[in-house]
Structures are given as C-alpha cells and as structure tokens.
Design an enzyme around this catalytic site. Structure first.
Site, PDB file in Angstrom:
ATOM      1  N   HIS A  68     -39.104 -46.834  71.373  1.00 25.27           N
ATOM      2  CA  HIS A  68     -40.145 -47.045  70.690  1.00 25.27           C
ATOM      3  C   HIS A  68     -41.029 -45.675  70.816  1.00 25.27           C
ATOM      4  CE1 HIS A  68     -41.897 -48.890  74.694  1.00 25.27           C
ATOM      5  NE2 HIS A  68     -42.854 -47.779  74.115  1.00 25.27           N
ATOM      6  N   ASP A 116     -34.275 -51.544  73.179  1.00 25.27           N
ATOM      7  CA  ASP A 116     -35.282 -50.402  73.152  1.00 25.27           C
ATOM      8  C   ASP A 116     -34.998 -49.225  74.331  1.00 25.27           C
ATOM      9  OD1 ASP A 116     -37.946 -48.900  72.855  1.00 25.27           O
ATOM     10  OD2 ASP A 116     -38.773 -50.639  74.120  1.00 25.27           O
ATOM     11  N   SER A 210     -44.436 -46.511  79.295  1.00 30.19           N
ATOM     12  CA  SER A 210     -43.392 -46.918  78.516  1.00 30.19           C
ATOM     13  C   SER A 210     -42.285 -45.717  78.875  1.00 30.19           C
ATOM     14  CB  SER A 210     -43.549 -46.841  77.124  1.00 30.19           C
ATOM     15  OG  SER A 210     -44.587 -47.963  76.852  1.00 30.19           O
TER      16      SER A 210
END
Length: 266
Positions: A68, A116, A210
């Site tokens: 992402h 992801d 992230s």
C-alpha cells in the site's frame, strides 16, 4: 515509529506517510542495521505528494515493504535510505539508493490490505557494513506462537496527536490469537496475516511505520500493514512466511535480469 497503517473496518487509511511508534523508546543508534526508510514521491496531473514508509533489507539489492506504500495513481519515485538513526541528519552511515523497480504482489487488494507486500529492487547494491545489513526471513509457513514477544522499529508518529520523531524508535508487541482480529477486520486472512498488539493498549505502531518489519526470534516474520481508525489494539501484519515462495521467486527473477545477454539472445 514503524509506518503502521491504522485502518478501521470501515475506513482504510493509507499508511503511506503514516506515523511512528506509540509507547516505545529510542533504539540504540544503528542497532537495527536492516531497517530501511522509504522516501516516496507521487506526482499526478494536479499535485505532488511526499510521504514515508518503513522497510527492511533482505539482500544487498532488495528491500521488502508494504504494497500500500507504493500502490498509488501517478508517477511514483522511491528513495531508500539505509544505515540511518536520525533520519533528518546527514549521517555518514547513511546510504541513499533509488529503487530501480518494484513488484507488488499480483493479488494485492487495497480494501483489507490483502497480500500487502512489495519487493523493491535497488538501483545499486547496498554496501554491507556495521551500519547496513540484511535480516533473515522465516521458512515457508514457519509459525510464531501466540504470546511470543516481537519487536517493531521505525520513524512513525509517536502519538494519536501526531507527535513526530527524527530518531528510530522501537516497541515490543505480542502475537495475538487470530480470533481477536477476525471479527474486527474485514477480509482478515489467518494464513497470510498476523494479529499482533499490546493488550494494555499503551504501545503500538502508527502512521509512518507501514512496511517495517515485525522481528520475532531474530527473523522478520511480519510487515506493518493496518489497524482500525483511532484504535491501537490489535493490529494486522502481513505474514512473511506465507509469501516466502513468492519472495524467492522474485529475487531469482531480479538476479536473472542482471545476467549479461547470451550471444543467441542478442
């Protein structure tokens, strides 16, 4: 600290540009030489956006992160910074290398952050030294027991009030039972995801974390992926061991692309 993308079951927030570790503490400088800081620039017809994510070095020419972070509309440019502690200082230990290309898992879906994971190919090989080193990956489907304490590090936000940090932070989180995450996260998949967090709700990854690694028993078992909006417990990480065959297939493809063309192919 780590760019942990906090996402609710109803709202999926991009962890790209997301935060830092909540309730953690500063690491000993250069004690996590596998850590990568990803400076990401996205340009489209109307604007240019800049944000950061985490990542980790698994081979001198390859970094793993969250899909992402780079799955954006527009022209995406990624600079990988290795060997950093204070990301806003020009430390002599730092190596800044452009990402030449990257491969997002073909079955990645932004809704639910399913699959992801992204593998980035560096333009030049990193120089392995005391400040920059690779980290080991688990074997295919190698598990981590519920209750295992793991560590996440990064440069993400350090509070829900968006406090910032320039130095790398760390936090210890515990592997939780999948039954805790399944009813709280749409599209939660136990085979490819890990349920992790601090039951006291005092520690967490957050925006900007992230893509960073969840390190258990000296291996990168997870990738910071998502959480619920304004909730820091529990969190979802991509389960690296599930993707081990895909990772090694992509690394093999990277290596083949570097081989000189044979006379018959010219």
């Amino acid at each position: 600290m780590l760019l942990l993308l906090l996402i609710s079951s109803a709202f999926v927030l991009p962890w790209a540009g997301a935060g830092r570790i909540i309730g953690g503490k500063e690491v000993k400088p250069h004690s996590r030489p596998y850590m990568a800081y990803l400076k990401i620039q996205v340009t489209n017809k109307t604007a240019t956006d800049r944000y950061s994510c985490g990542g980790f070095l698994i081979r001198p020419d390859a970094v793993l992160s969250a899909a992402h972070c780079v799955d954006e509309n527009g022209t995406v440019k990624v600079t990988v910074i290795l060997g950093a502690h204070n990301i806003h200082d020009e430390e002599q230990s730092q190596q800044r290398i452009r990402a030449k290309k990257w491969v997002i898992h073909p079955n990645f879906h932004r809704e639910g952050h399913v699959n992801d994971i992204v593998l980035l190919k560096l333009e030049t090989n990193a120089t392995i030294n005391a400040y920059v080193r690779t980290i080991s990956l688990p074997r295919h489907n190698e598990g981590v027991r519920v209750g295992t304490e793991c560590e996440v590090a990064g440069w993400g936000l350090t509070s829900l009030e968006r406090r910032k940090t320039d130095v790398m932070m760390k936090v210890v989180l515990e592997v939780q039972n999948d039954t805790l995450c399944k009813p709280r996260f749409r599209k939660y998949q136990r085979q490819s995801m890990m349920c992790v967090g601090d039951e006291s709700r005092r520690k967490s990854t957050y925006k900007g974390d992230s893509g960073g690694p969840l390190v258990c028993n000296k291996k990168a078992h997870g990738i910071v992926s998502r959480a619920r909006k304004r909730h820091i417990f529990p969190e979802v990480f991509t389960r690296v061991s599930y993707f081990e065959p895909w990772i090694h297939d992509q690394l093999r493809r990277f290596a083949l692309q570097e081989l000189p063309a044979s006379p018959s192919s010219q």
